[in-house]
Scaffold this motif. Structure first.
Motif, PDB file in Angstrom:
ATOM      1  N   SER A   1       1.426   4.919  -8.221  1.00  0.00           N
ATOM      2  CA  SER A   1       0.147   4.258  -8.536  1.00  0.00           C
ATOM      3  C   SER A   1       0.177   3.556  -9.893  1.00  0.00           C
TER       4      SER A   1
ATOM      5  N   LEU B   1      -6.882   2.144  -2.208  1.00  0.00           N
ATOM      6  CA  LEU B   1      -5.888   2.181  -1.128  1.00  0.00           C
ATOM      7  C   LEU B   1      -6.518   1.739   0.189  1.00  0.00           C
TER       8      LEU B   1
ATOM      9  N   ASP C   1       0.829  -1.202   0.000  1.00  0.00           N
ATOM     10  CA  ASP C   1       0.000   0.000   0.000  1.00  0.00           C
ATOM     11  C   ASP C   1       0.869   1.260   0.000  1.00  0.00           C
TER      12      ASP C   1
ATOM     13  N   GLN D   1       2.167   1.679  -3.441  1.00  0.00           N
ATOM     14  CA  GLN D   1       1.103   2.129  -4.334  1.00  0.00           C
ATOM     15  C   GLN D   1       0.816   3.620  -4.152  1.00  0.00           C
ATOM     16  N   THR D   2       0.928   4.093  -2.922  1.00  0.00           N
ATOM     17  CA  THR D   2       0.713   5.513  -2.643  1.00  0.00           C
ATOM     18  C   THR D   2       1.758   6.372  -3.347  1.00  0.00           C
TER      19      THR D   2
ATOM     20  N   GLY E   1      -7.729  -1.395  -7.135  1.00  0.00           N
ATOM     21  CA  GLY E   1      -6.749  -0.334  -6.943  1.00  0.00           C
ATOM     22  C   GLY E   1      -7.049   0.595  -5.786  1.00  0.00           C
TER      23      GLY E   1
END
Length: 233
Positions: free
Chosen positions: A171, A201, A164, A167-168, A199
């Motif tokens: 993206s 968060l 996560d 991904q932050t 996708g």
């Protein structure tokens, strides 16, 4: 004024144009004139890496290292070639050599971690990713591979958190949603698995779940409804 015929500039143009065969031939011709030309030796190994001729690339890296055994560029090219040849013990040895010169070289620290992962030494790999993150908390390579290491060790919740975080920061990494989703499935959390695959968060999941509860509908329907509203706006 830029000298367009300067070998460094010629090689740069070829590299940027992805003309790796031409780059190889050009460097080879330079080496016929001056066998120890460092620019030619460095870049012929680089061209061979892009041509996926890893064994041959290592030969030229070694020629550079015979002239200057601490040449970081040659060491990194050789490591990259060795990784592709799956010679991970040698990767560890050369990465450590770089770290002996600079203990904070994040590229070498990540290479150590990656090699240890490939050797199934995931707990040891975490130590190197933590060193990287101590230097740069936003290093995507370290965050991503720490998540993978934690997943291998069965620490799924921790792995999800690191996916996560990655991904932050980035993206565009398409593999993260599916990886997170699979880990949520292992934790028997189907709603989170569905949302992760879309996708979403971690911080946004509770709101969707709470809204679904208020509206007395499934998380799937709530998500679809919110996406429909976004598209209308």
């Amino acid at each position: 004024m830029v000298d367009l015929l300067d070998p460094s500039n010629v090689i740069t143009r070829m590299f940027n144009a992805q003309k790796y065969d031409e780059m190889y031939e050009y460097c080879k011709n330079l080496l016929e004139k001056i066998p120890n030309d460092m620019v030619a030796l460095q870049n012929i190994s680089l061209s061979l890496i892009y041509l996926k001729k890893f064994d041959e690339a290592i030969i030229y890296c070694n020629k550079v290292l015979e002239i200057k055994n601490s040449d970081i560029y040659a060491l990194k090219n050789k490591i990259y070639a060795l990784e592709n040849l799956k010679q991970y013990e040698k990767v560890l040895e050369l990465s450590q050599k770089i770290l002996d010169y600079n203990s904070k070289d994040t590229w070498a620290l990540n290479s150590m971690g990656l090699a240890l992962n490939e050797l199934n030494l995931h707990q040891k790999a975490l130590e190197y990713y933590d060193m990287v993150l101590g230097i740069d908390p936003n290093d995507v390579t370290a965050l991503m591979n720490k998540a993978i290491s934690l997943s291998h060790l069965g620490k799924y919740k921790d792995a999800i958190n690191y996916y996560d975080m990655t991904q932050t920061i980035d993206s565009d990494l398409k593999e993260i949603p599916l990886a997170k989703s699979r880990l949520f499935e292992k934790l028997d959390m189907p709603d989170e698995a569905f949302l992760a695959a879309q996708g979403v968060l971690n911080k946004d999941m509770d709101k969707i779940k709470n809204d679904a509860k208020k509206n007395k509908c499934s998380v799937f329907h709530q998500f679809c409804e919110e996406e429909f509203e976004k598209s209308n706006k």
